[in-house]
Scaffold this motif. Structure first.
Motif, PDB file in Angstrom:
ATOM      1  N   MET A   1       1.070  -1.195  -0.174  1.00  0.00           N
ATOM      2  CA  MET A   1      -0.039  -0.100  -0.061  1.00  0.00           C
ATOM      3  C   MET A   1       0.921   1.297  -0.106  1.00  0.00           C
ATOM      4  O   MET A   1       1.687   1.284   0.855  1.00  0.00           O
ATOM      5  CB  MET A   1      -0.880   0.107   1.311  1.00  0.00           C
ATOM      6  N   ALA A   2       0.757   2.056  -0.732  1.00  0.00           N
ATOM      7  CA  ALA A   2       1.240   3.430  -0.854  1.00  0.00           C
ATOM      8  C   ALA A   2       1.300   4.125   0.045  1.00  0.00           C
ATOM      9  O   ALA A   2      -0.039   4.307   0.633  1.00  0.00           O
ATOM     10  CB  ALA A   2       0.957   4.134  -2.308  1.00  0.00           C
ATOM     11  N   ALA A   3       2.200   5.041   0.582  1.00  0.00           N
ATOM     12  CA  ALA A   3       1.992   5.836   1.771  1.00  0.00           C
ATOM     13  C   ALA A   3       3.095   7.062   1.572  1.00  0.00           C
ATOM     14  O   ALA A   3       4.030   6.816   1.316  1.00  0.00           O
ATOM     15  CB  ALA A   3       2.132   4.996   2.894  1.00  0.00           C
ATOM     16  N   ALA A   4       2.338   8.257   2.124  1.00  0.00           N
ATOM     17  CA  ALA A   4       3.563   9.506   2.041  1.00  0.00           C
ATOM     18  C   ALA A   4       3.519   9.986   3.152  1.00  0.00           C
ATOM     19  O   ALA A   4       4.206  10.884   3.645  1.00  0.00           O
ATOM     20  CB  ALA A   4       3.247  10.513   0.882  1.00  0.00           C
ATOM     21  N   LEU A  27      14.696   6.628   9.235  1.00  0.00           N
ATOM     22  CA  LEU A  27      15.258   6.212   7.856  1.00  0.00           C
ATOM     23  C   LEU A  27      13.968   6.425   7.026  1.00  0.00           C
ATOM     24  O   LEU A  27      13.001   5.890   7.321  1.00  0.00           O
ATOM     25  CB  LEU A  27      15.155   4.474   8.171  1.00  0.00           C
ATOM     26  N   ASN A  28      14.320   7.031   5.970  1.00  0.00           N
ATOM     27  CA  ASN A  28      13.228   7.412   4.894  1.00  0.00           C
ATOM     28  C   ASN A  28      13.468   6.749   3.790  1.00  0.00           C
ATOM     29  O   ASN A  28      14.787   6.725   3.076  1.00  0.00           O
ATOM     30  CB  ASN A  28      13.327   8.857   4.601  1.00  0.00           C
ATOM     31  N   LEU A  29      12.616   5.850   3.318  1.00  0.00           N
ATOM     32  CA  LEU A  29      12.558   5.156   1.871  1.00  0.00           C
ATOM     33  C   LEU A  29      11.741   5.880   0.839  1.00  0.00           C
ATOM     34  O   LEU A  29      10.559   6.141   1.150  1.00  0.00           O
ATOM     35  CB  LEU A  29      12.296   3.721   2.067  1.00  0.00           C
ATOM     36  N   LEU A  30      12.285   6.282  -0.243  1.00  0.00           N
ATOM     37  CA  LEU A  30      11.429   7.143  -1.147  1.00  0.00           C
ATOM     38  C   LEU A  30      11.232   6.653  -2.441  1.00  0.00           C
ATOM     39  O   LEU A  30      12.246   6.359  -3.082  1.00  0.00           O
ATOM     40  CB  LEU A  30      11.961   8.740  -1.046  1.00  0.00           C
ATOM     41  N   ARG A  31      10.067   6.739  -2.878  1.00  0.00           N
ATOM     42  CA  ARG A  31       9.904   6.415  -4.196  1.00  0.00           C
ATOM     43  C   ARG A  31       9.101   7.594  -5.068  1.00  0.00           C
ATOM     44  O   ARG A  31       7.971   7.961  -4.687  1.00  0.00           O
ATOM     45  CB  ARG A  31       8.980   5.227  -4.631  1.00  0.00           C
ATOM     46  N   LEU A 121       5.775  12.189  -4.044  1.00  0.00           N
ATOM     47  CA  LEU A 121       6.098  10.714  -3.641  1.00  0.00           C
ATOM     48  C   LEU A 121       5.029  10.019  -4.210  1.00  0.00           C
ATOM     49  O   LEU A 121       3.952  10.352  -3.799  1.00  0.00           O
ATOM     50  CB  LEU A 121       6.240  10.716  -2.079  1.00  0.00           C
ATOM     51  N   GLU A 122       5.420   8.898  -4.738  1.00  0.00           N
ATOM     52  CA  GLU A 122       4.544   7.692  -4.944  1.00  0.00           C
ATOM     53  C   GLU A 122       4.239   6.987  -4.125  1.00  0.00           C
ATOM     54  O   GLU A 122       3.269   6.380  -3.835  1.00  0.00           O
ATOM     55  CB  GLU A 122       4.909   7.113  -6.493  1.00  0.00           C
ATOM     56  N   ASP A 123       5.468   6.862  -3.092  1.00  0.00           N
ATOM     57  CA  ASP A 123       5.384   5.795  -2.012  1.00  0.00           C
ATOM     58  C   ASP A 123       6.656   6.115  -1.060  1.00  0.00           C
ATOM     59  O   ASP A 123       7.580   6.748  -1.464  1.00  0.00           O
ATOM     60  CB  ASP A 123       5.342   4.454  -2.695  1.00  0.00           C
ATOM     61  N   SER A 124       6.386   5.951   0.231  1.00  0.00           N
ATOM     62  CA  SER A 124       7.530   6.138   1.229  1.00  0.00           C
ATOM     63  C   SER A 124       7.297   5.318   2.224  1.00  0.00           C
ATOM     64  O   SER A 124       6.362   4.624   2.627  1.00  0.00           O
ATOM     65  CB  SER A 124       7.739   7.611   1.544  1.00  0.00           C
ATOM     66  N   ARG A 125       8.418   5.069   2.882  1.00  0.00           N
ATOM     67  CA  ARG A 125       8.268   4.206   4.401  1.00  0.00           C
ATOM     68  C   ARG A 125       9.147   5.526   5.222  1.00  0.00           C
ATOM     69  O   ARG A 125      10.275   6.094   4.956  1.00  0.00           O
ATOM     70  CB  ARG A 125       9.035   3.155   4.525  1.00  0.00           C
ATOM     71  N   LEU A 126       8.912   5.442   6.527  1.00  0.00           N
ATOM     72  CA  LEU A 126       9.511   6.171   7.351  1.00  0.00           C
ATOM     73  C   LEU A 126       9.462   5.374   8.605  1.00  0.00           C
ATOM     74  O   LEU A 126       8.567   5.174   9.416  1.00  0.00           O
ATOM     75  CB  LEU A 126       8.580   7.542   7.822  1.00  0.00           C
ATOM     76  N   VAL A 127      10.739   4.925   9.330  1.00  0.00           N
ATOM     77  CA  VAL A 127      11.136   4.171  10.171  1.00  0.00           C
ATOM     78  C   VAL A 127      11.892   4.791  11.225  1.00  0.00           C
ATOM     79  O   VAL A 127      13.003   5.288  11.020  1.00  0.00           O
ATOM     80  CB  VAL A 127      11.802   2.756   9.501  1.00  0.00           C
ATOM     81  N   ALA A 128      11.240   4.760  12.499  1.00  0.00           N
ATOM     82  CA  ALA A 128      11.939   5.432  13.549  1.00  0.00           C
ATOM     83  C   ALA A 128      13.011   4.478  14.177  1.00  0.00           C
ATOM     84  O   ALA A 128      12.219   3.141  14.491  1.00  0.00           O
ATOM     85  CB  ALA A 128      10.973   5.765  14.715  1.00  0.00           C
TER      86      ALA A 128
END
Length: 134
Positions: A1-4, A27-31, A121-128
């Motif tokens: 699932m896409a998330a921004a 940690l930012n993962l970016l598309r 952003l089309e999609d991303s992840r943000l991990v603490a």
């Protein structure tokens, strides 16, 4: 699932579970989108360019809370990941505490630049992450 953007529920959970007295590395993962999608359609640029705009405009808010970009780079591929999960950019931002992160995202100036991130952003992840070893 896409998330921004983080959900309020997930944000609350992370805030509760993260130690208050130690640094947090996000940690930012970016598309990126091929073309940025601004709501008002007044901006015409690539998703990568819109994200650069976001980074440039958010920089003051980041430094104001004592945070810093630790590392940023272009992703060249995933060795262990589902095939559909690929990223264009990886970004590590170190905050002095989870409270500093919260102060930044609640800052009205920061909220004013989020339009660039959302458009980019089309999609991303943000991990603490905290530095406490295994």
């Amino acid at each position: 699932m896409a998330a921004a953007d983080p959900s309020q529920e997930e944000l609350k959970k992370v805030l509760q579970e993260t130690p208050k007295d130690q640094p947090v590395v996000m940690l930012n993962l970016l598309r990126f989108r091929d073309r940025a999608e601004y709501k008002d359609e007044s901006e015409e640029c690539s998703g990568r360019d819109a994200y650069k705009r976001y980074m440039d405009e958010a920089a003051e808010c980041v430094t104001a809370v004592g945070a810093e970009v630790v590392w940023s780079g272009r992703s060249v591929g995933s060795l262990i990941a589902p095939p559909e999960e690929s990223w264009d950019q990886v970004l590590l931002v170190r905050y002095p505490s989870i409270s500093a992160f919260l102060a930044m995202i609640e800052n009205p100036d920061y909220k004013g630049v989020l339009k660039h991130k959302t458009a980019a952003l089309e999609d991303s992840r943000l991990v603490a992450n905290v530095e406490n070893g295994l």
